[in-house]
Design a protein around this motif. Structure first.
Motif, mmCIF file in Angstrom:
data_model
loop_
_atom_site.group_PDB
_atom_site.id
_atom_site.type_symbol
_atom_site.label_atom_id
_atom_site.label_comp_id
_atom_site.label_asym_id
_atom_site.label_seq_id
_atom_site.Cartn_x
_atom_site.Cartn_y
_atom_site.Cartn_z
ATOM 1 N N GLU A 67 86.182 -7.145 81.876
ATOM 2 C CA GLU A 67 85.079 -7.968 82.361
ATOM 3 C C GLU A 67 84.102 -7.146 83.212
ATOM 4 O OE1 GLU A 67 86.462 -11.666 84.023
ATOM 5 O OE2 GLU A 67 84.453 -11.969 84.864
ATOM 6 N N GLY A 68 82.851 -7.267 82.896
ATOM 7 C CA GLY A 68 81.818 -6.616 83.707
ATOM 8 C C GLY A 68 81.554 -5.174 83.340
ATOM 9 N N LEU A 69 82.389 -4.573 82.476
ATOM 10 C CA LEU A 69 82.153 -3.169 82.122
ATOM 11 C C LEU A 69 81.078 -3.094 81.039
ATOM 12 C CD1 LEU A 69 82.971 -0.215 82.560
ATOM 13 C CD2 LEU A 69 84.620 -0.481 80.700
ATOM 14 N N PRO A 70 79.947 -2.436 81.335
ATOM 15 C CA PRO A 70 78.874 -2.407 80.328
ATOM 16 C C PRO A 70 79.175 -1.417 79.223
ATOM 17 C CG PRO A 70 78.228 -1.201 82.299
ATOM 18 C CD PRO A 70 79.590 -1.747 82.561
ATOM 19 N N MET A 71 78.589 -1.658 78.062
ATOM 20 C CA MET A 71 78.738 -0.705 76.961
ATOM 21 C C MET A 71 78.013 0.591 77.309
ATOM 22 S SD MET A 71 80.629 -1.844 74.549
ATOM 23 C CE MET A 71 80.271 -0.763 73.174
ATOM 24 N N GLY A 72 76.942 0.503 78.081
ATOM 25 C CA GLY A 72 76.230 1.711 78.524
ATOM 26 C C GLY A 72 75.455 2.397 77.420
ATOM 27 N N VAL A 73 75.076 1.636 76.398
ATOM 28 C CA VAL A 73 74.379 2.223 75.247
ATOM 29 C C VAL A 73 72.886 1.911 75.344
ATOM 30 C CG1 VAL A 73 74.103 2.126 72.740
ATOM 31 C CG2 VAL A 73 76.390 2.026 73.753
ATOM 32 N N THR A 74 72.063 2.952 75.331
ATOM 33 C CA THR A 74 70.617 2.739 75.203
ATOM 34 C C THR A 74 70.237 3.012 73.757
ATOM 35 O OG1 THR A 74 70.203 3.379 77.479
ATOM 36 C CG2 THR A 74 68.336 3.521 75.967
ATOM 37 N N LEU A 75 69.522 2.059 73.178
ATOM 38 C CA LEU A 75 69.187 2.168 71.754
ATOM 39 C C LEU A 75 67.851 2.871 71.565
ATOM 40 C CD1 LEU A 75 70.107 -1.479 70.764
ATOM 41 C CD2 LEU A 75 71.533 0.562 70.545
ATOM 42 N N GLU A 76 67.670 3.408 70.378
ATOM 43 C CA GLU A 76 66.341 3.938 70.039
ATOM 44 C C GLU A 76 65.345 2.784 70.018
ATOM 45 O OE1 GLU A 76 66.454 6.218 66.460
ATOM 46 O OE2 GLU A 76 67.465 7.899 67.440
ATOM 47 N N PRO A 77 64.064 3.070 70.267
ATOM 48 C CA PRO A 77 63.079 1.977 70.316
ATOM 49 C C PRO A 77 63.079 1.169 69.022
ATOM 50 C CG PRO A 77 62.104 4.061 70.979
ATOM 51 C CD PRO A 77 63.462 4.376 70.473
ATOM 52 N N PRO A 78 62.894 -0.135 69.147
ATOM 53 C CA PRO A 78 62.875 -0.968 67.943
ATOM 54 C C PRO A 78 61.588 -0.750 67.150
ATOM 55 C CG PRO A 78 62.241 -2.268 69.833
ATOM 56 C CD PRO A 78 62.583 -0.898 70.355
ATOM 57 N N ARG A 79 61.655 -1.053 65.885
ATOM 58 C CA ARG A 79 60.421 -1.028 65.094
ATOM 59 C C ARG A 79 59.651 -2.312 65.428
ATOM 60 N NH1 ARG A 79 61.114 0.218 58.938
ATOM 61 N NH2 ARG A 79 62.009 2.057 59.928
ATOM 62 N N ILE A 80 58.442 -2.128 65.940
ATOM 63 C CA ILE A 80 57.667 -3.284 66.412
ATOM 64 C C ILE A 80 57.146 -4.085 65.214
ATOM 65 C CG2 ILE A 80 55.635 -3.979 67.760
ATOM 66 C CD1 ILE A 80 57.763 -2.667 69.473
ATOM 67 N N ARG A 81 57.248 -5.418 65.332
ATOM 68 C CA ARG A 81 56.693 -6.292 64.291
ATOM 69 C C ARG A 81 55.160 -6.250 64.347
ATOM 70 N NH1 ARG A 81 59.707 -10.617 62.241
ATOM 71 N NH2 ARG A 81 61.877 -9.976 62.201
ATOM 72 N N ARG A 82 54.562 -5.974 63.215
ATOM 73 C CA ARG A 82 53.103 -5.881 63.177
ATOM 74 C C ARG A 82 52.471 -7.264 63.072
ATOM 75 N NH1 ARG A 82 51.888 -0.272 62.888
ATOM 76 N NH2 ARG A 82 53.876 0.598 63.510
ATOM 77 N N CYS A 83 51.251 -7.316 63.555
ATOM 78 C CA CYS A 83 50.507 -8.563 63.586
ATOM 79 C C CYS A 83 49.877 -8.849 62.220
ATOM 80 C CB CYS A 83 49.421 -8.437 64.642
ATOM 81 S SG CYS A 83 48.379 -9.857 64.755
ATOM 82 N N ALA A 84 49.877 -10.136 61.844
ATOM 83 C CA ALA A 84 49.304 -10.524 60.556
ATOM 84 C C ALA A 84 47.879 -11.056 60.716
ATOM 85 C CB ALA A 84 50.186 -11.601 59.912
ATOM 86 N N ASN A 85 47.353 -10.978 61.945
ATOM 87 C CA ASN A 85 46.036 -11.569 62.217
ATOM 88 C C ASN A 85 44.972 -10.482 62.359
ATOM 89 O OD1 ASN A 85 47.550 -14.030 62.579
ATOM 90 N ND2 ASN A 85 48.096 -13.229 64.597
ATOM 91 N N HIS A 86 43.728 -10.931 62.440
ATOM 92 C CA HIS A 86 42.616 -9.980 62.595
ATOM 93 C C HIS A 86 41.558 -10.580 63.512
ATOM 94 C CE1 HIS A 86 44.593 -8.986 58.774
ATOM 95 N NE2 HIS A 86 44.323 -7.745 59.121
ATOM 96 N N CYS A 87 41.988 -10.952 64.715
ATOM 97 C CA CYS A 87 41.071 -11.635 65.641
ATOM 98 C C CYS A 87 39.823 -10.786 65.908
ATOM 99 C CB CYS A 87 41.763 -11.870 66.978
ATOM 100 S SG CYS A 87 43.347 -12.691 66.837
ATOM 101 N N ASP A 88 38.705 -11.454 65.996
ATOM 102 C CA ASP A 88 37.454 -10.737 66.307
ATOM 103 C C ASP A 88 37.514 -10.083 67.683
ATOM 104 O OD1 ASP A 88 36.388 -11.539 63.930
ATOM 105 O OD2 ASP A 88 35.366 -13.294 64.778
ATOM 106 N N PHE A 89 38.322 -10.667 68.584
ATOM 107 C CA PHE A 89 38.383 -10.162 69.960
ATOM 108 C C PHE A 89 39.570 -9.242 70.162
ATOM 109 C CE2 PHE A 89 40.292 -14.397 69.681
ATOM 110 C CZ PHE A 89 41.584 -14.146 70.109
ATOM 111 N N CYS A 90 40.167 -8.793 69.061
ATOM 112 C CA CYS A 90 41.397 -8.014 69.209
ATOM 113 C C CYS A 90 41.171 -6.778 70.068
ATOM 114 C CB CYS A 90 41.951 -7.596 67.863
ATOM 115 S SG CYS A 90 43.516 -6.722 68.054
ATOM 116 N N PHE A 91 42.049 -6.618 70.999
ATOM 117 C CA PHE A 91 42.001 -5.493 71.912
ATOM 118 C C PHE A 91 42.109 -4.164 71.160
ATOM 119 C CE2 PHE A 91 43.988 -2.446 74.689
ATOM 120 C CZ PHE A 91 43.285 -2.619 75.862
ATOM 121 N N VAL A 92 42.915 -4.152 70.122
ATOM 122 C CA VAL A 92 43.138 -2.903 69.388
ATOM 123 C C VAL A 92 41.827 -2.415 68.755
ATOM 124 C CG1 VAL A 92 44.383 -1.849 67.463
ATOM 125 C CG2 VAL A 92 45.554 -3.427 68.999
#
Ligand code: SF4
Length: 462
Positions: A67-92
Motif C-alpha cells: 500500500e502506498g508504494l508508487p510504481m515510480g514510472v515516468t512515461l514517454e510523452p503521449p501522442r497528442i490528439r489533433r484538433c478537427a476544427n479550423h477556427c478563424d481565431f485559432c491561436f495556432v
C-alpha cells in the motif's frame, strides 16, 4: 503500447527491473494505449503487467503492490490528439515562426482536458473515447462550447461535422461526468442573442455544468483579421451585462455565480472586477478568470501567516504583459503594504505576436530581455512563471537559464509573488534580496514539473 521514459530510484518499477525504453504492453490482459490506461489499471493492489524490455525480452510481472508504494514510472510523452476544427481565431494560425514546436500543434485532447484543464471541443471523440471517459470517470472535463446553436458552433469551429454540443453534454452528464465550460466571444457571431441562448442552454443542463467563462477573443497580428475582429468596449459591456444577469440568477438559485467574465473582459470594458469571494475556488483561473483577485488573496494569506518578510529598502521588478499592466498596481500596493519593498511594474509588450497579445503567459524571453537588459537597479525581478513550459522554456524557445544569463539583475519565476517572496524570507541570500549571494541562474524556483512534457496549458483558445 506505452514506453518508459525514466524510473524513480527505489521505486517498485525499478525493483522489477523495468528500464527506460521498456514497452508496457498490457495490464491484466488489457492492452495499454496511453497514460490513462496505465494509471487507472495499475491502481489496483494486485495486477499482472506484460512488458517488453529494450533487449526484446517479454516478461509478465505478477505484481502485488504494498500500500502506498508508487510504481515510480515516468512515461514517454503521449501522442497528442489533433484538433478537427479550423477556427478563424485559432491561436495556432496566429503564431509567427520561431516558437516552441508544440505551439504549432492544434491539440484537442479530452485526456489533457481531464488531467491539466486544457479546453477541448469534444468534436473528435470516437465512440470508444466516450466509453472511456465514462469508465474512467474523467470528470470534470474542460469544454469549449462557444455556442450551443449547432450551426453557429459549426461556423465558429469551421467544422461541419461538429456534433450538437447540448445532447453530447447531456449524455455525459447523465452518466456522471461534470464540466467547466468556456465561450470564446467572437463579435457578431456568438455574442448578443446567441450568448444568451448559449448560457441559457448550459444553465439548463443543471449542476453538471459547474461553470462557464466568457472570454474575449484574442487575436495576434498574424490572425485572420479579415474574418474575425476584436471586441469593442461596447461589445464587452454588453457581454458583461449578460454574464451578470446569469450570475445573479445562479447566485440566487444555486448559491454561486456559475457564469464568469474573464478578467480581460472587465479590463476591456473598463469595469471594476468582482470581489475575491465572487470566484469561489477560482476554478477557471488558468483561463484568466479571477486571476487578479486570486493574486490578492494569496498575498493576503501569506501576510496573515507571517510568511512575507520585511523587505524595506529593496527594489523589486515585476514583469507582466500589457493585459495585467492596468490591474497589477492594485496587487502591488498590497505587496508593498505587506513587505515595505518598492515594487516597480515592468509592462512588456509582446514583440513576437504583436501588441494585441497581452497575456503574460505568452511573453517571449526576447521581449523580457530587452525590457530588463539595463536594469541593474533591481534587487530581483519576478518573471511570470506561466510564461515557461514544464521544461522551463519560453514561447520563443529560449530557456529560463539562458534568459537569466543575459540579464543585469537576478530573476525568479513566480506564480503569485507570495511564493518567491516567502521563500526569500527563509533563504534571503539565495534570492538575491539581501544583497549578498546574487545568482543569475536561479530562475528555477517554484516551477511545476509534470510526469511528461506537454504543450503549455492554455496555449490555444480551444
Ligand atoms: S482554436 Fe482550438 S478548437 Fe479551434 S482550431 Fe484552434 S486548436 Fe482547434
Amino acid at each position: 503500447m506505452i514506453r518508459v521514459q525514466s524510473l524513480a530510484p527505489d521505486s517498485l518499477g525499478a525493483e522489477l527491473g523495468l528500464v527506460p525504453g521498456a514497452e508496457l504492453l498490457a495490464v491484466n490482459g488489457r492492452v495499454l494505449e496511453d497514460f490513462l490506461d496505465w494509471e487507472f489499471l495499475t491502481a489496483e493492489e494486485r495486477f499482472v503487467l506484460a512488458a517488453r524490455l529494450p533487449t526484446g525480452q517479454e516478461i509478465e510481472y505478477d505484481i502485488e503492490r504494498p500500500e502506498g508504494l508508487p510504481m515510480g514510472v515516468t512515461l514517454e510523452p503521449p501522442r497528442i490528439r489533433r484538433c478537427a476544427n479550423h477556427c478563424d481565431f485559432c491561436f495556432v494560425d496566429g503564431n509567427p515562426q520561431g516558437m516552441r514546436a508544440p505551439l504549432y500543434i492544434r491539440d484537442d485532447d479530452y485526456r489533457l482536458s481531464f488531467r491539466y484543464g486544457n479546453f477541448a471541443t469534444l468534436t473528435n471523440l470516437k465512440p470508444w473515447d466516450v466509453e472511456r471517459i465514462v469508465e474512467y470517470r474523467l470528470s470534470p472535463l474542460y469544454v469549449s462550447v462557444h455556442a450551443t446553436e449547432p450551426t453557429i458552433r459549426r461556423w465558429l469551429l469551421r467544422n461541419p461535422e461538429a456534433p450538437d454540443i447540448v445532447p453530447q453534454l447531456r449524455e455525459f452528464a447523465e452518466r456522471g461526468i461534470a464540466f467547466h465550460t468556456q465561450v470564446v466571444l467572437v463579435p457578431g457571431v456568438n455574442d448578443g442573442a446567441q450568448l444568451v441562448r448559449t448560457l441559457g442552454d448550459l444553465y439548463g443542463l443543471g449542476t453538471p455544468v459547474r461553470s462557464v467563462s466568457v472570454v474575449p477573443v484574442a487575436l495576434t497580428e498574424f490572425s485572420k483579421h479579415h474574418l474575425v475582429r476584436e471586441l469593442t468596449r461596447e461589445d464587452c459591456w454588453a457581454a458583461l451585462a449578460t454574464v451578470d444577469r446569469f450570475a445573479t440568477r445562479a447566485l440566487a438559485e444555486r448559491g454561486a455565480p456559475w457564469c464568469y467574465g474573464a478578467d480581460d473582459l472587465y479590463l476591456q470594458a473598463g469595469e471594476p472586477l468582482p470581489p475575491t469571494e465572487w470566484y469561489g475556488d477560482f476554478e477557471q483561473r488558468e483561463n484568466g478568470v479571477g486571476s487578479v483577485r486570486y493574486l490578492q488573496g494569496r498575498i493576503a494569506a501569506a501576510h496573515d501567516q507571517g510568511a512575507l518578510p520585511d523587505l524595506a529598502g529593496k527594489h523589486i521588478g515585476v514583469v507582466t504583459g500589457t493585459a495585467m499592466g492596468g490591474l497589477l498596481p492594485t496587487v502591488l500596493a498590497d505587496l508593498t503594504a505587506a513587505t515595505h519593498a518598492r515594487f516597480e511594474l515592468v509592462v512588456v509588450e509582446n514583440t513576437l505576436f504583436g501588441p494585441s497579445v497581452t497575456t503574460a503567459g505568452l511573453l517571449p524571453a526576447g521581449a523580457i530581455a530587452a525590457a530588463l537588459s539595463r536594469r541593474h537597479d533591481f534587487d530581483v525581478a519576478l518573471l511570470p512563471a506561466e510564461a515557461v513550459n514544464d521544461d522551463l522554456v519560453f514561447i520563443d524557445d529560449v530557456s529560463a537559464d539562458a534568459l537569466a544569463a543575459r540579464l543585469a539583475c537576478p530573476v525568479h519565476l513566480s506564480y503569485d509573488f507570495a511564493d518567491v517572496l516567502a521563500e526569500c524570507g527563509m533563504r534571503s541570500a539565495e534570492c538575491g534580496i539581501s544583497g549578498g549571494g546574487r545568482s543569475r541562474h536561479d530562475a528555477h524556483l517554484n516551477t511545476p514539473h509534470s510526469a511528461f512534457p506537454i504543450p503549455h496549458l492554455g496555449e490555444g483558445q480551444g
